[in-house]
Design an enzyme around this catalytic site. Structure first.
Site, PDB file in Angstrom:
ATOM      1  N   GLU A 121     -52.803  52.323 -51.587  1.00 18.68           N
ATOM      2  CA  GLU A 121     -51.863  51.420 -50.929  1.00 18.68           C
ATOM      3  C   GLU A 121     -50.431  51.776 -51.286  1.00 18.68           C
ATOM      4  O   GLU A 121     -50.177  52.648 -52.125  1.00 18.68           O
ATOM      5  CB  GLU A 121     -52.151  49.976 -51.339  1.00 18.68           C
ATOM      6  CG  GLU A 121     -52.019  49.719 -52.826  1.00 18.68           C
ATOM      7  CD  GLU A 121     -52.555  48.350 -53.251  1.00 18.68           C
ATOM      8  OE1 GLU A 121     -53.033  47.590 -52.396  1.00 18.68           O
ATOM      9  OE2 GLU A 121     -52.485  48.061 -54.448  1.00 18.68           O
ATOM     10  N   HIS A 179     -52.200  48.388 -61.808  1.00 19.46           N
ATOM     11  CA  HIS A 179     -50.986  47.809 -61.257  1.00 19.46           C
ATOM     12  C   HIS A 179     -51.108  46.295 -61.158  1.00 19.46           C
ATOM     13  O   HIS A 179     -52.205  45.739 -61.202  1.00 19.46           O
ATOM     14  CB  HIS A 179     -50.692  48.383 -59.866  1.00 19.46           C
ATOM     15  CG  HIS A 179     -51.775  48.094 -58.863  1.00 19.46           C
ATOM     16  ND1 HIS A 179     -52.950  48.814 -58.798  1.00 19.46           N
ATOM     17  CD2 HIS A 179     -51.887  47.152 -57.882  1.00 19.46           C
ATOM     18  CE1 HIS A 179     -53.716  48.344 -57.844  1.00 19.46           C
ATOM     19  NE2 HIS A 179     -53.088  47.315 -57.272  1.00 19.46           N
ATOM     20  N   ARG A 199     -60.553  43.529 -61.165  1.00 17.98           N
ATOM     21  CA  ARG A 199     -59.617  42.870 -62.079  1.00 17.98           C
ATOM     22  C   ARG A 199     -59.895  43.315 -63.500  1.00 17.98           C
ATOM     23  O   ARG A 199     -61.007  43.165 -64.015  1.00 17.98           O
ATOM     24  CB  ARG A 199     -59.751  41.349 -61.988  1.00 17.98           C
ATOM     25  CG  ARG A 199     -59.355  40.759 -60.663  1.00 17.98           C
ATOM     26  CD  ARG A 199     -59.246  39.230 -60.766  1.00 17.98           C
ATOM     27  NE  ARG A 199     -59.252  38.646 -59.439  1.00 17.98           N
ATOM     28  CZ  ARG A 199     -60.309  38.060 -58.882  1.00 17.98           C
ATOM     29  NH1 ARG A 199     -61.435  37.947 -59.557  1.00 17.98           N
ATOM     30  NH2 ARG A 199     -60.239  37.573 -57.662  1.00 17.98           N
TER      31      ARG A 199
END
Length: 324
Positions: A121, A179, A199
């Site tokens: 992304e 990130h 996560r």
């Protein structure tokens, strides 16, 4: 029925998130009640499929457009070879609180859910409060063993890099990059069409249901690129009117920033659709035989590969994405 190609605008799919807020209202978007963290602006995914708002295809989902017009309108490169879906997912994010520290897998990770892609992304910062920051990669020398030890000892944040951000900054985040967006930023996100997030850490906070959100420590440790995945960042203030500044480049998308100051003649190609995100200002898109659409900040448009010549007008900043 033959439909002439035109710029497609979609009704966003809004997603409540524990870290969300109400900042997307600044773009004139209608938000449901709650902490709205994500507006899926252009999506063709089981977890969110956007429908066209206006024009001959009003009310059709992006999945239906793919099935009826996709080979022609999306371009020769405009399909995911793995699952046939539209290859990109376009979001606006309101980070009223810190997001979880996370990482995404590549397409080749063997524990991907069936039919899912990896997730590379990029972020373009639309707005940032003074001192706002993001987490962007591991500190030098942090390997899997060191990160596992930090997790076990409750000090994972010590191994992460923090970067201060401002409006106009661009960040490329290949799969494997640790990130997190932090509080006080509003972001346009262009990503592979995937909803797979692992996560690593979530601040031990309760989720929307009052319970702790699930962590995915083993998957995270498996997919992290400890030597770096090629993440890059860029200050885009040098973008010049009437030309494209490339701000992110990957096998899945190329993203450019353009500054519009009056008429700018452009064209799509047979290779790929074009996605335009209006980052600031207002103006118009003109195409065909005198057809025109007014546009403003926060709006996103899918221009079919077969649209051909079009023109941008007004005073605005746009983010363009296409498939290389």
């Amino acid at each position: 029925m033959t439909v002439k190609p035109y710029p497609l605008k979609f009704k966003p799919e809004m997603k409540e998130r524990v870290w969300g807020g109400r900042a997307l209202e600044q773009f004139g978007l209608e938000l449901p009640q709650g902490h709205i963290g994500e507006g899926w602006m252009i999506g063709d995914h089981p977890n969110g499929t956007t429908k066209v708002a206006g024009g001959a295809l009003d009310g059709l989902g992006l999945d239906e457009i793919r099935e009826q017009y996709g080979r022609e309108w999306f371009g020769s490169k405009g399909f995911s070879e793995k699952n046939g879906r539209f290859p990109l997912l376009i979001k606006l994010l309101d980070c009223n609180d810190d997001l979880s520290v996370q990482v995404h897998p590549t397409d080749t990770y063997d524990r991907l859910p069936a039919g899912e892609l990896g997730k590379t992304e990029m972020w373009y910062i639309l707005d940032a409060k003074p001192g706002a920051k993001i987490i962007y990669g591991l500190k030098d020398g942090i390997d899997r063993a060191a990160l596992q030890q930090a997790i076990d000892e409750g000090r994972v944040m010590e191994g992460l890099q923090e970067v201060e951000v401002k409006a106009g900054d661009a960040f490329y985040i290949p799969a494997g990059t640790v990130h997190a967006l932090c509080a006080g930023v509003v972001v346009a996100e262009i990503q592979q069409n995937s909803d797979t997030t692992y996560r690593l850490y979530d601040y031990n906070r309760p989720g929307l249901d009052g319970g702790l959100r699930e962590l995915h420590v083993e998957d995270s440790l498996n997919v992290i690129a400890y030597e770096g995945a090629g993440a890059t960042r860029m200050n885009t203030d040098d973008a010049q009117a009437g030309s494209w500044l490339t701000i992110a480049e990957s096998p899945y998308f190329v993203v450019d920033k353009g500054v519009v100051r009056g008429p700018w003649e452009l064209s799509t190609s047979a290779d790929s659709f074009v996605i335009l995100v209006v980052a600031e200002g207002s103006g118009s898109i003109s195409w065909g035989e005198g057809e025109s659409q007014s546009v403003k900040a926060g709006e996103c448009f899918l221009l079919p590969a077969t649209l051909g010549s079009y023109s941008l007008g007004g005073e605005m900043t746009v983010i363009r994405s296409l498939v290389p």
